[in-house]
Design a protein around this motif. Sequence first.
Motif, PDB file in Angstrom:
ATOM      1  N   TRP A  58      72.839  59.913  19.968  1.00  0.00           N
ATOM      2  CA  TRP A  58      72.312  58.556  19.927  1.00  0.00           C
ATOM      3  C   TRP A  58      72.719  57.837  21.207  1.00  0.00           C
ATOM      4  O   TRP A  58      73.882  57.534  21.418  1.00  0.00           O
ATOM      5  N   HIS A  59      71.745  57.600  22.082  1.00  0.00           N
ATOM      6  CA  HIS A  59      71.958  56.930  23.365  1.00  0.00           C
ATOM      7  C   HIS A  59      71.746  55.428  23.204  1.00  0.00           C
ATOM      8  O   HIS A  59      70.799  54.998  22.544  1.00  0.00           O
ATOM      9  N   ASN A  60      72.604  54.644  23.820  1.00  0.00           N
ATOM     10  CA  ASN A  60      72.525  53.178  23.808  1.00  0.00           C
ATOM     11  C   ASN A  60      72.711  52.693  25.233  1.00  0.00           C
ATOM     12  O   ASN A  60      73.841  52.554  25.705  1.00  0.00           O
ATOM     13  N   ASP A  61      71.598  52.450  25.920  1.00  0.00           N
ATOM     14  CA  ASP A  61      71.644  52.202  27.361  1.00  0.00           C
ATOM     15  C   ASP A  61      71.218  50.794  27.744  1.00  0.00           C
ATOM     16  O   ASP A  61      70.351  50.193  27.114  1.00  0.00           O
ATOM     17  N   LEU A  62      71.829  50.315  28.811  1.00  0.00           N
ATOM     18  CA  LEU A  62      71.353  49.157  29.546  1.00  0.00           C
ATOM     19  C   LEU A  62      70.687  49.715  30.795  1.00  0.00           C
ATOM     20  O   LEU A  62      71.194  50.659  31.405  1.00  0.00           O
ATOM     21  N   GLY A  63      69.564  49.137  31.177  1.00  0.00           N
ATOM     22  CA  GLY A  63      68.865  49.685  32.327  1.00  0.00           C
ATOM     23  C   GLY A  63      68.174  48.633  33.153  1.00  0.00           C
ATOM     24  O   GLY A  63      68.137  47.450  32.809  1.00  0.00           O
ATOM     25  N   PHE A  64      67.608  49.097  34.243  1.00  0.00           N
ATOM     26  CA  PHE A  64      66.863  48.250  35.166  1.00  0.00           C
ATOM     27  C   PHE A  64      65.720  49.066  35.722  1.00  0.00           C
ATOM     28  O   PHE A  64      65.896  50.241  36.074  1.00  0.00           O
ATOM     29  N   GLU A  65      64.534  48.459  35.793  1.00  0.00           N
ATOM     30  CA  GLU A  65      63.396  49.117  36.421  1.00  0.00           C
ATOM     31  C   GLU A  65      62.699  48.127  37.337  1.00  0.00           C
ATOM     32  O   GLU A  65      62.746  46.919  37.108  1.00  0.00           O
ATOM     33  N   SER A  66      62.078  48.664  38.382  1.00  0.00           N
ATOM     34  CA  SER A  66      61.415  47.819  39.348  1.00  0.00           C
ATOM     35  C   SER A  66      60.419  48.645  40.149  1.00  0.00           C
ATOM     36  O   SER A  66      60.445  49.878  40.105  1.00  0.00           O
ATOM     37  N   LYS A  67      59.564  47.961  40.892  1.00  0.00           N
ATOM     38  CA  LYS A  67      58.622  48.637  41.781  1.00  0.00           C
ATOM     39  C   LYS A  67      59.265  48.833  43.146  1.00  0.00           C
ATOM     40  O   LYS A  67      59.923  47.939  43.666  1.00  0.00           O
ATOM     41  N   LEU A  68      59.063  50.021  43.704  1.00  0.00           N
ATOM     42  CA  LEU A  68      59.463  50.274  45.085  1.00  0.00           C
ATOM     43  C   LEU A  68      58.292  50.003  46.019  1.00  0.00           C
ATOM     44  O   LEU A  68      58.470  49.645  47.176  1.00  0.00           O
ATOM     45  N   SER A  69      57.073  50.226  45.504  1.00  0.00           N
ATOM     46  CA  SER A  69      55.845  49.964  46.250  1.00  0.00           C
ATOM     47  C   SER A  69      54.735  49.748  45.220  1.00  0.00           C
ATOM     48  O   SER A  69      54.989  49.759  44.021  1.00  0.00           O
ATOM     49  N   LYS A  70      53.488  49.606  45.688  1.00  0.00           N
ATOM     50  CA  LYS A  70      52.372  49.410  44.762  1.00  0.00           C
ATOM     51  C   LYS A  70      52.189  50.605  43.836  1.00  0.00           C
ATOM     52  O   LYS A  70      51.716  50.471  42.722  1.00  0.00           O
ATOM     53  N   SER A  71      52.580  51.787  44.288  1.00  0.00           N
ATOM     54  CA  SER A  71      52.333  52.998  43.498  1.00  0.00           C
ATOM     55  C   SER A  71      53.595  53.660  42.955  1.00  0.00           C
ATOM     56  O   SER A  71      53.510  54.673  42.279  1.00  0.00           O
ATOM     57  N   THR A  72      54.769  53.121  43.236  1.00  0.00           N
ATOM     58  CA  THR A  72      56.017  53.776  42.840  1.00  0.00           C
ATOM     59  C   THR A  72      56.944  52.817  42.100  1.00  0.00           C
ATOM     60  O   THR A  72      57.219  51.722  42.573  1.00  0.00           O
ATOM     61  N   LYS A  73      57.418  53.263  40.941  1.00  0.00           N
ATOM     62  CA  LYS A  73      58.403  52.522  40.154  1.00  0.00           C
ATOM     63  C   LYS A  73      59.657  53.377  40.021  1.00  0.00           C
ATOM     64  O   LYS A  73      59.573  54.605  40.006  1.00  0.00           O
ATOM     65  N   PHE A  74      60.807  52.731  39.911  1.00  0.00           N
ATOM     66  CA  PHE A  74      62.045  53.465  39.642  1.00  0.00           C
ATOM     67  C   PHE A  74      62.745  52.824  38.458  1.00  0.00           C
ATOM     68  O   PHE A  74      62.483  51.686  38.094  1.00  0.00           O
ATOM     69  N   TYR A  75      63.652  53.588  37.849  1.00  0.00           N
ATOM     70  CA  TYR A  75      64.488  53.055  36.783  1.00  0.00           C
ATOM     71  C   TYR A  75      65.851  53.723  36.852  1.00  0.00           C
ATOM     72  O   TYR A  75      66.010  54.833  37.375  1.00  0.00           O
ATOM     73  N   ILE A  76      66.842  53.020  36.331  1.00  0.00           N
ATOM     74  CA  ILE A  76      68.185  53.556  36.194  1.00  0.00           C
ATOM     75  C   ILE A  76      68.757  52.964  34.912  1.00  0.00           C
ATOM     76  O   ILE A  76      68.545  51.785  34.626  1.00  0.00           O
ATOM     77  N   GLN A  77      69.398  53.788  34.105  1.00  0.00           N
ATOM     78  CA  GLN A  77      69.963  53.303  32.850  1.00  0.00           C
ATOM     79  C   GLN A  77      71.170  54.136  32.466  1.00  0.00           C
ATOM     80  O   GLN A  77      71.310  55.277  32.906  1.00  0.00           O
ATOM     81  N   GLY A  78      72.043  53.536  31.666  1.00  0.00           N
ATOM     82  CA  GLY A  78      73.213  54.270  31.207  1.00  0.00           C
ATOM     83  C   GLY A  78      73.985  53.501  30.158  1.00  0.00           C
ATOM     84  O   GLY A  78      73.774  52.305  29.971  1.00  0.00           O
ATOM     85  N   GLY A  79      74.858  54.222  29.478  1.00  0.00           N
ATOM     86  CA  GLY A  79      75.685  53.607  28.452  1.00  0.00           C
ATOM     87  C   GLY A  79      76.335  54.660  27.574  1.00  0.00           C
ATOM     88  O   GLY A  79      76.294  55.856  27.862  1.00  0.00           O
ATOM     89  N   PRO A  80      76.921  54.214  26.459  1.00  0.00           N
ATOM     90  CA  PRO A  80      77.581  55.162  25.561  1.00  0.00           C
ATOM     91  C   PRO A  80      76.572  55.985  24.770  1.00  0.00           C
ATOM     92  O   PRO A  80      75.483  55.509  24.458  1.00  0.00           O
TER      93      PRO A  80
END
Length: 124
Positions: A42-64
């Motif tokens: 059971w993953h419980n994450d806080l994360g962030f996502e955003s656009k790097l360009s018009k065609s590219t998105k990234f995300y990063i998340q983590g937690g217990p």
Amino acid sequence: MTGRFLLGAACVLAAAPAMAGPYINTELKSSWTGSDYSKSTWHNDLGFESKLSKSTKFYIQGGPAAVLPDGKDHTVELAGKTGLKIKLADGLSGYGEVAAMTQDEMNFDEDLKFSTKVGLKYAF
């Protein structure tokens, strides 16, 4: 204490809808072979996502992450992942992800468990 922190963080993020990017993700992954259950995580994450360009998105998340193996003691580990989603053409996108998790009750002297995934998605 950790539960209060996560609840507080969830309230702050929920109360600030104008903030672009942050999110909470909870996910339960379970596995079986035939009818033989092996474990759930059971993953419980806080994360962030955003656009790097018009065609590219990234995300990063983590937690217990609570690891609940069948017939064994459960552990709480730290887990995280990061990835990209890229629009390649009309209807075609690609994605890639790298994930890691601690072992043995967040023991950083043990090697991390890593996983990756890459793929293409075509929408009709």
